[in-house]
Design a protein around this motif. Structure first.
Motif, PDB file in Angstrom:
ATOM      1  N   PRO A 139      -8.336  -8.043  10.010  1.00 52.28           N
ATOM      2  CA  PRO A 139      -9.237  -7.194   9.218  1.00 52.28           C
ATOM      3  C   PRO A 139      -9.520  -5.850   9.883  1.00 52.28           C
ATOM      4  CG  PRO A 139     -10.054  -9.447   9.289  1.00 52.28           C
ATOM      5  CD  PRO A 139      -8.929  -9.365  10.281  1.00 52.28           C
ATOM      6  N   LYS A 140      -9.556  -5.830  11.214  1.00 51.00           N
ATOM      7  CA  LYS A 140      -9.791  -4.564  11.916  1.00 51.00           C
ATOM      8  C   LYS A 140      -8.618  -3.612  11.713  1.00 51.00           C
ATOM      9  CE  LYS A 140     -12.714  -6.642  15.492  1.00 51.00           C
ATOM     10  NZ  LYS A 140     -12.831  -6.989  16.936  1.00 51.00           N
ATOM     11  N   LEU A 141      -7.404  -4.150  11.740  1.00 57.42           N
ATOM     12  CA  LEU A 141      -6.217  -3.334  11.485  1.00 57.42           C
ATOM     13  C   LEU A 141      -6.279  -2.744  10.078  1.00 57.42           C
ATOM     14  CD1 LEU A 141      -2.556  -4.280  12.320  1.00 57.42           C
ATOM     15  CD2 LEU A 141      -3.151  -3.630   9.997  1.00 57.42           C
ATOM     16  N   ARG A 148      -8.489   5.652   7.429  1.00 65.12           N
ATOM     17  CA  ARG A 148      -7.600   6.808   7.517  1.00 65.12           C
ATOM     18  C   ARG A 148      -7.099   7.219   6.139  1.00 65.12           C
ATOM     19  NH1 ARG A 148      -2.892   5.309  10.810  1.00 65.12           N
ATOM     20  NH2 ARG A 148      -2.210   7.379  10.143  1.00 65.12           N
ATOM     21  N   GLY A 149      -6.828   6.221   5.292  1.00 62.79           N
ATOM     22  CA  GLY A 149      -6.367   6.526   3.946  1.00 62.79           C
ATOM     23  C   GLY A 149      -7.428   7.195   3.094  1.00 62.79           C
ATOM     24  N   VAL A 150      -8.675   6.741   3.245  1.00 67.83           N
ATOM     25  CA  VAL A 150      -9.780   7.386   2.530  1.00 67.83           C
ATOM     26  C   VAL A 150      -9.932   8.825   3.013  1.00 67.83           C
ATOM     27  CG1 VAL A 150     -12.285   7.383   2.197  1.00 67.83           C
ATOM     28  CG2 VAL A 150     -11.002   5.237   2.048  1.00 67.83           C
ATOM     29  N   ALA A 151      -9.798   9.018   4.319  1.00 68.82           N
ATOM     30  CA  ALA A 151      -9.961  10.355   4.893  1.00 68.82           C
ATOM     31  C   ALA A 151      -8.884  11.322   4.420  1.00 68.82           C
ATOM     32  CB  ALA A 151      -9.957  10.271   6.417  1.00 68.82           C
ATOM     33  N   ASP A 152      -7.638  10.832   4.268  1.00 66.71           N
ATOM     34  CA  ASP A 152      -6.571  11.759   3.844  1.00 66.71           C
ATOM     35  C   ASP A 152      -6.337  11.739   2.333  1.00 66.71           C
ATOM     36  OD1 ASP A 152      -4.959   9.556   3.192  1.00 66.71           O
ATOM     37  OD2 ASP A 152      -3.663   9.750   4.943  1.00 66.71           O
ATOM     38  N   GLY A 153      -7.168  10.962   1.609  1.00 68.35           N
ATOM     39  CA  GLY A 153      -7.113  10.992   0.156  1.00 68.35           C
ATOM     40  C   GLY A 153      -6.045  10.136  -0.482  1.00 68.35           C
ATOM     41  N   THR A 154      -5.420   9.233   0.284  1.00 67.24           N
ATOM     42  CA  THR A 154      -4.360   8.396  -0.292  1.00 67.24           C
ATOM     43  C   THR A 154      -4.843   7.003  -0.684  1.00 67.24           C
ATOM     44  OG1 THR A 154      -3.663   7.668   1.924  1.00 67.24           O
ATOM     45  CG2 THR A 154      -2.550   9.606   0.983  1.00 67.24           C
ATOM     46  N   VAL A 155      -5.985   6.571  -0.142  1.00 66.39           N
ATOM     47  CA  VAL A 155      -6.522   5.233  -0.425  1.00 66.39           C
ATOM     48  C   VAL A 155      -7.924   5.397  -1.003  1.00 66.39           C
ATOM     49  CG1 VAL A 155      -7.245   3.026   0.576  1.00 66.39           C
ATOM     50  CG2 VAL A 155      -5.165   4.146   1.394  1.00 66.39           C
ATOM     51  N   ARG A 156      -8.208   4.649  -2.057  1.00 61.98           N
ATOM     52  CA  ARG A 156      -9.510   4.779  -2.706  1.00 61.98           C
ATOM     53  C   ARG A 156     -10.622   4.230  -1.814  1.00 61.98           C
ATOM     54  NH1 ARG A 156     -11.737   0.313  -5.064  1.00 61.98           N
ATOM     55  NH2 ARG A 156     -10.465  -1.579  -5.178  1.00 61.98           N
ATOM     56  N   LYS A 157     -11.835   4.647  -2.099  1.00 66.15           N
ATOM     57  CA  LYS A 157     -12.989   4.190  -1.343  1.00 66.15           C
ATOM     58  C   LYS A 157     -13.366   2.760  -1.745  1.00 66.15           C
ATOM     59  CE  LYS A 157     -14.950   8.854  -0.984  1.00 66.15           C
ATOM     60  NZ  LYS A 157     -16.115   9.714  -1.311  1.00 66.15           N
ATOM     61  N   SER A 158     -14.217   2.150  -0.942  1.00 69.30           N
ATOM     62  CA  SER A 158     -14.816   0.838  -1.229  1.00 69.30           C
ATOM     63  C   SER A 158     -13.814  -0.311  -1.211  1.00 69.30           C
ATOM     64  CB  SER A 158     -15.549   0.861  -2.586  1.00 69.30           C
ATOM     65  OG  SER A 158     -16.519   1.883  -2.605  1.00 69.30           O
ATOM     66  N   VAL A 159     -12.744  -0.180  -0.439  1.00 67.84           N
ATOM     67  CA  VAL A 159     -11.815  -1.297  -0.253  1.00 67.84           C
ATOM     68  C   VAL A 159     -12.318  -2.150   0.903  1.00 67.84           C
ATOM     69  CG1 VAL A 159      -9.472  -1.986   0.377  1.00 67.84           C
ATOM     70  CG2 VAL A 159      -9.833  -0.030  -1.148  1.00 67.84           C
ATOM     71  N   ASP A 160     -12.646  -3.398   0.621  1.00 71.11           N
ATOM     72  CA  ASP A 160     -13.128  -4.308   1.657  1.00 71.11           C
ATOM     73  C   ASP A 160     -11.927  -4.922   2.382  1.00 71.11           C
ATOM     74  OD1 ASP A 160     -15.562  -6.101   2.646  1.00 71.11           O
ATOM     75  OD2 ASP A 160     -13.853  -7.427   2.294  1.00 71.11           O
ATOM     76  N   PRO A 161     -11.849  -4.795   3.707  1.00 68.33           N
ATOM     77  CA  PRO A 161     -10.665  -5.279   4.441  1.00 68.33           C
ATOM     78  C   PRO A 161     -10.380  -6.765   4.249  1.00 68.33           C
ATOM     79  CG  PRO A 161     -11.945  -3.811   5.826  1.00 68.33           C
ATOM     80  CD  PRO A 161     -12.767  -4.063   4.594  1.00 68.33           C
ATOM     81  N   LEU A 162     -11.412  -7.603   4.314  1.00 64.41           N
ATOM     82  CA  LEU A 162     -11.178  -9.036   4.182  1.00 64.41           C
ATOM     83  C   LEU A 162     -10.744  -9.397   2.766  1.00 64.41           C
ATOM     84  CD1 LEU A 162     -11.154 -11.857   5.348  1.00 64.41           C
ATOM     85  CD2 LEU A 162     -13.617 -12.016   4.890  1.00 64.41           C
ATOM     86  N   ARG A 163     -11.383  -8.794   1.768  1.00 61.47           N
ATOM     87  CA  ARG A 163     -10.987  -9.067   0.385  1.00 61.47           C
ATOM     88  C   ARG A 163      -9.542  -8.636   0.138  1.00 61.47           C
ATOM     89  NH1 ARG A 163     -15.179 -10.403  -3.038  1.00 61.47           N
ATOM     90  NH2 ARG A 163     -17.271 -10.122  -2.162  1.00 61.47           N
ATOM     91  N   LEU A 164      -9.161  -7.503   0.712  1.00 63.93           N
ATOM     92  CA  LEU A 164      -7.780  -7.039   0.561  1.00 63.93           C
ATOM     93  C   LEU A 164      -6.816  -8.010   1.226  1.00 63.93           C
ATOM     94  CD1 LEU A 164      -5.652  -4.981  -0.275  1.00 63.93           C
ATOM     95  CD2 LEU A 164      -6.186  -3.681   1.808  1.00 63.93           C
ATOM     96  N   TYR A 165      -7.167  -8.494   2.407  1.00 67.31           N
ATOM     97  CA  TYR A 165      -6.292  -9.444   3.091  1.00 67.31           C
ATOM     98  C   TYR A 165      -6.139 -10.732   2.284  1.00 67.31           C
ATOM     99  CZ  TYR A 165      -4.354 -12.621   6.513  1.00 67.31           C
ATOM    100  OH  TYR A 165      -3.546 -13.546   7.141  1.00 67.31           O
TER     101      TYR A 165
END
Length: 214
Positions: A139-141, A148-165
């Protein structure tokens, strides 16, 4: 003349008996589950004797937990191949999905072990102090890549790492663990290579669309 000495009688290199027992036990537990597995068959396959099981693992349950730990360590090693420092965030998250999906696809014994352990409500996995510790970096990875994706505009906000995994694992695991029943219900062989390859492409596209901005 007596029988040739088995590995467990002292003829093997240090650690060889343990490795052989783990390999044989992984196959036995995957085929028969914990209750149906037989220590005698494991020892026969490993070419060693029962006392080596108790020497290395203490009990049948200790051997089973060690098998779970080794299987999960293999999965974690595949997941942590990703170099987050040099990988573009969205590309890295999709590569992580590829690692997870390909690992489950190539390791049917892992699917059997996890399915059986779920039926037992993770009774033995809960006894491992190793598996939670080895799982925490994942989850940390993901969190690092998402930030980084949110910062560079390629990944949307509010993505929970554990839920994504969990989503990645579900899309990598469910169609394999349930292939026999789903194939019978819908009269479609989900184990066929073309079906599995199409499922992989569709699942990857779902993950990408979930993550991508816009």
């Amino acid at each position: 003349m007596g029988r040739p000495p088995r590995n467990g009688d002292g003829g093997a290199e240090p650690g060889a008996n343990r490795d052989a027992l783990l390999a044989a036990a992984r196959l036995e537990f995957a085929r028969h589950g914990f209750a149906g597995a037989r220590v005698g068959r494991i020892c026969e396959q490993a070419d060693t004797n029962v006392r080596m099981v108790y020497h290395y693992f203490g009990s049948k349950s200790g051997l089973y937990i060690a098998v779970l730990e080794a299987a999960m360590a293999d999965l974690r090693a595949a997941e942590l191949k990703l170099d987050v420092d040099v990988t573009e965030p969205l590309v890295g998250l999709l590569q992580l999905f590829d690692f997870i999906h390909d690992h489950f696809d190539a390791n049917p014994q892992l699917i059997s072990l996890l399915s059986a352990e779920n039926l037992m409500q993770a009774r033995y996995l809960k006894q491992s102090g190793v598996i939670p510790a080895m799982s925490s970096p994942v989850p940390k990875l993901i969190q690092t890549l998402v930030k980084r994706g949110v910062a560079d505009g390629t990944v949307r906000k509010s993505v929970d790492p554990l839920r994504l995994y969990v989503m990645m694992v579900a899309l990598s695991y469910f169609h394999l663990s349930n292939a026999p029943t789903l194939s019978a219900i819908f009269d479609e062989d989900l184990a066929r290579g073309p079906w599995r390859e199409r499922q992989r492409r569709d699942a990857r596209q779902m993950i990408e669309r979930f993550l991508r901005v816009g």
